[in-house]
Each structure stands twice: as structure tokens, then as C-alpha cells.
Design a protein around this motif. Structure first.
Motif, mmCIF file in Angstrom:
data_model
loop_
_atom_site.group_PDB
_atom_site.id
_atom_site.type_symbol
_atom_site.label_atom_id
_atom_site.label_comp_id
_atom_site.label_asym_id
_atom_site.label_seq_id
_atom_site.Cartn_x
_atom_site.Cartn_y
_atom_site.Cartn_z
ATOM 1 N N MET A 146 0.825 -1.203 0.000
ATOM 2 C CA MET A 146 0.000 0.000 0.000
ATOM 3 C C MET A 146 0.859 1.253 0.000
ATOM 4 O O MET A 146 0.579 2.207 -0.733
ATOM 5 C CB MET A 146 -0.933 0.000 1.197
ATOM 6 C CG MET A 146 -1.983 -1.089 1.109
ATOM 7 S SD MET A 146 -3.112 -1.084 2.506
ATOM 8 C CE MET A 146 -4.105 0.336 2.100
ATOM 9 N N ILE A 150 1.082 4.316 -2.730
ATOM 10 C CA ILE A 150 1.001 5.753 -2.419
ATOM 11 C C ILE A 150 2.186 6.502 -3.018
ATOM 12 O O ILE A 150 2.029 7.536 -3.656
ATOM 13 C CB ILE A 150 0.928 5.993 -0.894
ATOM 14 C CG1 ILE A 150 -0.354 5.389 -0.321
ATOM 15 C CG2 ILE A 150 0.999 7.477 -0.573
ATOM 16 C CD1 ILE A 150 -0.487 5.502 1.191
ATOM 17 N N ASP A 153 1.800 6.871 -6.658
ATOM 18 C CA ASP A 153 0.777 7.859 -6.970
ATOM 19 C C ASP A 153 1.343 9.280 -6.892
ATOM 20 O O ASP A 153 1.009 10.137 -7.702
ATOM 21 C CB ASP A 153 -0.418 7.718 -6.014
ATOM 22 C CG ASP A 153 -1.232 6.467 -6.310
ATOM 23 O OD1 ASP A 153 -0.997 5.828 -7.348
ATOM 24 O OD2 ASP A 153 -2.108 6.125 -5.489
ATOM 25 N N MET B 146 -4.542 4.460 5.025
ATOM 26 C CA MET B 146 -3.713 4.326 3.831
ATOM 27 C C MET B 146 -4.575 4.180 2.591
ATOM 28 O O MET B 146 -4.299 4.791 1.565
ATOM 29 C CB MET B 146 -2.780 3.131 3.970
ATOM 30 C CG MET B 146 -1.744 3.349 5.042
ATOM 31 S SD MET B 146 -0.593 1.969 5.191
ATOM 32 C CE MET B 146 0.389 2.221 3.734
ATOM 33 N N SER B 147 -5.613 3.381 2.682
ATOM 34 C CA SER B 147 -6.405 3.182 1.471
ATOM 35 C C SER B 147 -7.164 4.462 1.139
ATOM 36 O O SER B 147 -7.378 4.783 -0.022
ATOM 37 C CB SER B 147 -7.323 1.969 1.589
ATOM 38 O OG SER B 147 -8.435 2.248 2.350
ATOM 39 N N LYS B 148 -7.507 5.215 2.163
ATOM 40 C CA LYS B 148 -8.116 6.520 1.905
ATOM 41 C C LYS B 148 -7.146 7.420 1.149
ATOM 42 O O LYS B 148 -7.529 8.096 0.195
ATOM 43 C CB LYS B 148 -8.525 7.168 3.231
ATOM 44 C CG LYS B 148 -9.098 8.562 3.087
ATOM 45 C CD LYS B 148 -9.863 8.973 4.338
ATOM 46 C CE LYS B 148 -10.399 10.380 4.251
ATOM 47 N NZ LYS B 148 -9.428 11.395 4.700
ATOM 48 N N GLU B 149 -5.896 7.404 1.583
ATOM 49 C CA GLU B 149 -4.910 8.230 0.897
ATOM 50 C C GLU B 149 -4.780 7.806 -0.561
ATOM 51 O O GLU B 149 -4.709 8.643 -1.465
ATOM 52 C CB GLU B 149 -3.551 8.149 1.611
ATOM 53 C CG GLU B 149 -2.495 9.005 0.934
ATOM 54 C CD GLU B 149 -1.427 9.533 1.882
ATOM 55 O OE1 GLU B 149 -1.516 9.303 3.103
ATOM 56 O OE2 GLU B 149 -0.496 10.196 1.383
ATOM 57 N N ILE B 150 -4.792 6.508 -0.799
ATOM 58 C CA ILE B 150 -4.706 6.025 -2.185
ATOM 59 C C ILE B 150 -5.888 6.536 -2.997
ATOM 60 O O ILE B 150 -5.727 7.043 -4.100
ATOM 61 C CB ILE B 150 -4.640 4.483 -2.240
ATOM 62 C CG1 ILE B 150 -3.355 3.991 -1.581
ATOM 63 C CG2 ILE B 150 -4.709 3.989 -3.683
ATOM 64 C CD1 ILE B 150 -3.224 2.480 -1.501
#
Lengths: 258, 258
Positions: A146, A150, A153, B146-150
DNA sequence: CGTACATTTGATCCACTTCAAACTCGGTGG
DNA sequence: CCACCGAGTTTGAAGTGGATCAAATGTACG
């Protein structure tokens, strides 16, 4: 094409398929696990029917319950704008994890579609979560994937915000090349699984611009292109145009191994 | 300004400061934890001296050992291009987690700098990792962040790749507004902690363009601007120009709460 | 083998950048 | 207290990289 999927189908579905014997295991989730733990992971993984070109692995809004690892072929991930345009956010090659951005949602926030005949390992997320309770290495591996996503990205934002058309296309080719290399394929001769249109969409450029840059790169003798076949003839200069040092691209590929 | 930091300093450093009593706890890492677990988390958190405007929380390349939660003030995160330009990848408001992209690196891949006097909670990553072994809820919370940031990063790519200047600025303001709202501040009247230059850098626009769009939005009577003070006068239309429905922005803010 | 689709190439256009200059404002020192 | 300074911001004018439009060429697949 049907011949191709017939050829791959039975193989990838065979009961023999195991993380333990998978050639990708050193790049994929099992990476840092010991043999016992790999076996535990293996038990929760399902191998699905290969996807045919254009089929969805999942659509934006589908209920989230699995993450996937690409075994062969390739995927594009994309989000939809309100006016129905698609924005490709990622291309996925074998060993890469797909679907992590849905982890805290009940639905996939993006869609994932096969660019060619593609096989994936399906990992039920709930069970992965359970298993990772007991396996710190596995947990670390998921975190790692993950945070790598990031970081990539952020690099993509930089590309979209600061780089011009040539730099974008060069970066794209350099990145693909590094990823192929890492997977044991030829870094300088490969087949693009996506169309010019999809490249343009991904890079924030019009198709025509992508095409023009390709021809310009050929007259500059950086690459030789024949349809989807690409041959990199001057790797150093390509990376230079991309605004990266070769080691950077490699680094970012390598970071996942810790 | 020194007066201000003197005023905040002792408060934020007082032994009294606890997750338990922190007004942000419902937005931050403790979110889904029970009281006992919050206490465990609390024990590993250090409260640092407030950062003054312009000070770094960490620099790109600093050795990675902590993640941070913003308590007050704001930060900008940025990466450096090879030719020394900075690309801002994020602005961080109170309750937001910073540094997650370094998780599998030995060094921070980005830098983080205070936009104003800013206090943070410092969370040693190794200890957080240990603790999360025992606390599934905490683990889930980290995954979630983390997945929110992605997901946000993908939205940012869409913005950079498909939106024009007006849509970008409107999206930026709408997003800030939603975040302030969620934090209990006025959604329609707030102070921008960043300069026009930083906004432009973040949005992939020249400063001049940002400035022009601001004035255009004022003549359209969407907003009223006075220096860094912004007042949103027509929220619906602003969100419309941004190409989002209000609920979307709220959703993305809400998702972290599961 | 032909039809639809992908790619390339050329010509024109335009949104945003760049360059240049005026203005604003918070701070500073005489 | 006010003149002054420099950084940040705004505004205007001109330039340009890439988008768009249009059309020709190439290619895969039924």
C-alpha cells in the motif's frame, strides 16, 4: 485468442497451482514469508477462470470482498468522472496487487479491466485480514504494497503536474521497462498491452500527442516501434528524457522487497 | 507569532494531553478503539514542541521512524524533482495522519513542512506496528487511512489529468471546505493556510492562473476573497463547477469512519 | 476480403503559461 | 508615526505546447 485462453485456462486452474511453486512468489505477497506461512496463505487463495480481454475483474461500485494478485496478463484500473469519461489510474502487471484502495470501503472505488487474457489469484479480504493477525510478515507485506502504491501515486502527480509530453511518454516507457526487467522479461523489447488511447488517457495526453511523441522518439533513435511492439534502442537517453536516473526507476521497483 | 507559539507550547506539551480527552479523537487514529486500547495507544505517542511556520516535520531522505497526526495547524507534503523544483502532493489538516508513504522505506520519500504554527503527535512506527499486532481495530484504522490516501491520490490524478483551471480551483476549495466542516469549523468561512503559489503548485497551475480564477469566481459571486480569508457565497454552484456533488466530497471525508 | 477500429499525420485553435509591471500589505527601522 | 521594503498577489499582453478537428493510412478480426 480463444486458442490462447484455452491454452492458459486449464493450466492456471489446475489444482497444482500454488504460491509455493509460483514463479512470481519472490515478487508477490508471499515474498517475505516462510514455507509454512506461504502454505497458510495459499489455502485462502482462489484461482479464477482467466479473464478475456475487455472483461472486468470488478467494476466501480461492486461490493468489495477480495484483493487480487495478477498471475499473467495485465489489467487497467480506472475511475469514472461524473460525465462518464474514464481516467486510467494504473496498469497492473504480474505479481502486482490490485484492489487495495477498497480496503476500508464496502465497494470498490475503481474498476479493473483486463487488457488481454489475464489470470489472477483471488484473495478474500476478510480471510487475509484474519490471517495477517497471526503473520506479522504478511501484514508488513500488505502495508508495504500500500505504501508503495502511495509513493507511485505521488510520482504520478508529479508527472501530471510538471512534466511535458515527451517526459511523460519517456517516463512511461522507462517505468514499464523496469517492471518487465524485474519480472525477468526483456527490459528493452516488449509488447505494450494497452492502446495508444489508453496510454494517452493514463498520461493526461491526447492520443495524437502520444503518437507524435512515439514517432519523434523513433527519429531521435531512442526507440523502435512496430504497432504494440517496442524496442528501446537508447536506454540511457530514454531515462534521461524521462528526467530520471535508471537507478531511481529500479529503486522504486525494488523498494517493495524492503 | 512567538507569542502564539509560547501560548500553545506549554498546553500541547502538558502531561494532561491525551488521546482520551483530545477533541480530534473521533477523527483520528483512536477512532474505533475502546478506552483501554486508546490508553495503550496513548502511551506510545509523544507530543512534540510546536513547529513554527516554515519548519520541517521531516525532510525527504530523513530516516523514517515515526508517523504523525496533526493536532493543530497545517502541513504541506512535497517531493523534489531532479531539477530541484518542489511538487506539493498534499496539505494536511488536524486529525490527519502524515508519513504513511514511508512505511516500507528506511527514509521518508517526501518532505513535510509547517504552513503555520503546527502541533503534531509523534507515533514511533515500530511501536505502533507492535501495538497493532494486538489490536485489530487499530490495524484496521491504519489500513483505512492508507487506502483513503490512495483513493484521494487517484482523485488527484483525475483532477490533474482531466480538469481545467476552474474545475481544479473549485475542487480544491470544495474539498477544503468539506474538511473544515468535518472538523467542526465553519465550512463557508475559513483562512487558507497556504499561499497562492502553493495552491498553484499543488493543482498543477501557474500562480497567475490561480489568482485569475479566484477573481473570476468572485465576479461570478461564488466566493468572496480577502487575502487568505475565503468566504463561500454559493456553495452549491461551487461544487457544481468542481464537477462534484456535495455528497461526494462529504463521502470521501466520511469514508474513514467506516 | 471487407468493414470497423486503431494509429498516424497535418492544420488550426485555444487554455494556460510566461514575461512584465503594478499593486497590496505586514513588518521594520528611522 | 510614517516611509520604506520585500514578498506575495493581481493584472495585462504576448507566446506556445498540446488539444482538437479532419483526413489518410494501417491493421485485426469476422
Amino acid at each position: 485468442m480463444t486458442a490462447r485462453s484455452l491454452k492458459m485456462g486449464p493450466m492456471s486452474l489446475s489444482k497444482e497451482t500454488r504460491c509455493m511453486t509460483c514463479s512470481l512468489s519472490s515478487l508477490c505477497l508471499p515474498l517475505s514469508l516462510n514455507l509454512e506461512d506461504i502454505d497458510l496463505l495459499d489455502k485462502i487463495i482462489k484461482r479464477r477462470q482467466p479473464l478475456k480481454k475487455g472483461e472486468h475483474l470488478f467494476r466501480q461500485g461492486d461490493s468489495f470482498d477480495c484483493v487480487y494478485a495478477v498471475r499473467s496478463g495485465s489489467l487497467k484500473n480506472y475511475i469514472m468522472t461524473n460525465d462518464g469519461e474514464e481516467q486510467i489510474t494504473n496498469f497492473h502487471l504480474p505479481s502486482e496487487l490490485v484492489g487495495l484502495d477498497g480496503i476500508d470501503c464496502t465497494q470498490y472505488p475503481i474498476a479493473s479491466k483486463a487488457l488481454e487474457t489475464t489470470t489472477v489469484c483471488e484473495i478474500p479480504y476478510a480471510r487475509l485480514q484474519e490471517l495477517s493477525s497471526d503473520l506479522p510478515d504478511l501484514r508488513r507485506q500488505i502495508f508495504s504494497s500500500m505504501s508503495k502504491e502511495i509513493r507511485e501515486d505521488k510520482q504520478m502527480m508529479l508527472l501530471l503536474s510538471k512534466k511535458n509530453a515527451e517526459e511523460r511518454v519517456a517516463t512511461f516507457l522507462a517505468n514499464l521497462s523496469s517492471r518487465f526487467k524485474r519480472r525477468g522479461y526483456s527490459p528493452n523489447t516488449f509488447r505494450l498491452p494497452m492502446s495508444r488511447n489508453e496510454i494517452g488517457n493514463y498520461l493526461g495526453l491526447a492520443v495524437e500527442t502520444v503518437s507524435r511523441v512515439f514517432t519523434r522518439f523513433q527519429t531521435m533513435e531512442l526507440i523502435a516501434v512496430n504497432g504494440k511492439e517496442v524496442h528501446i534502442t537508447d536506454r540511457d537517453r530514454l531515462f534521461e528524457v524521462a528526467g530520471l536516473l535508471e537507478c531511481e526507476a529500479e529503486d522504486s521497483a525494488r523498494l517493495i522487497t524492503g
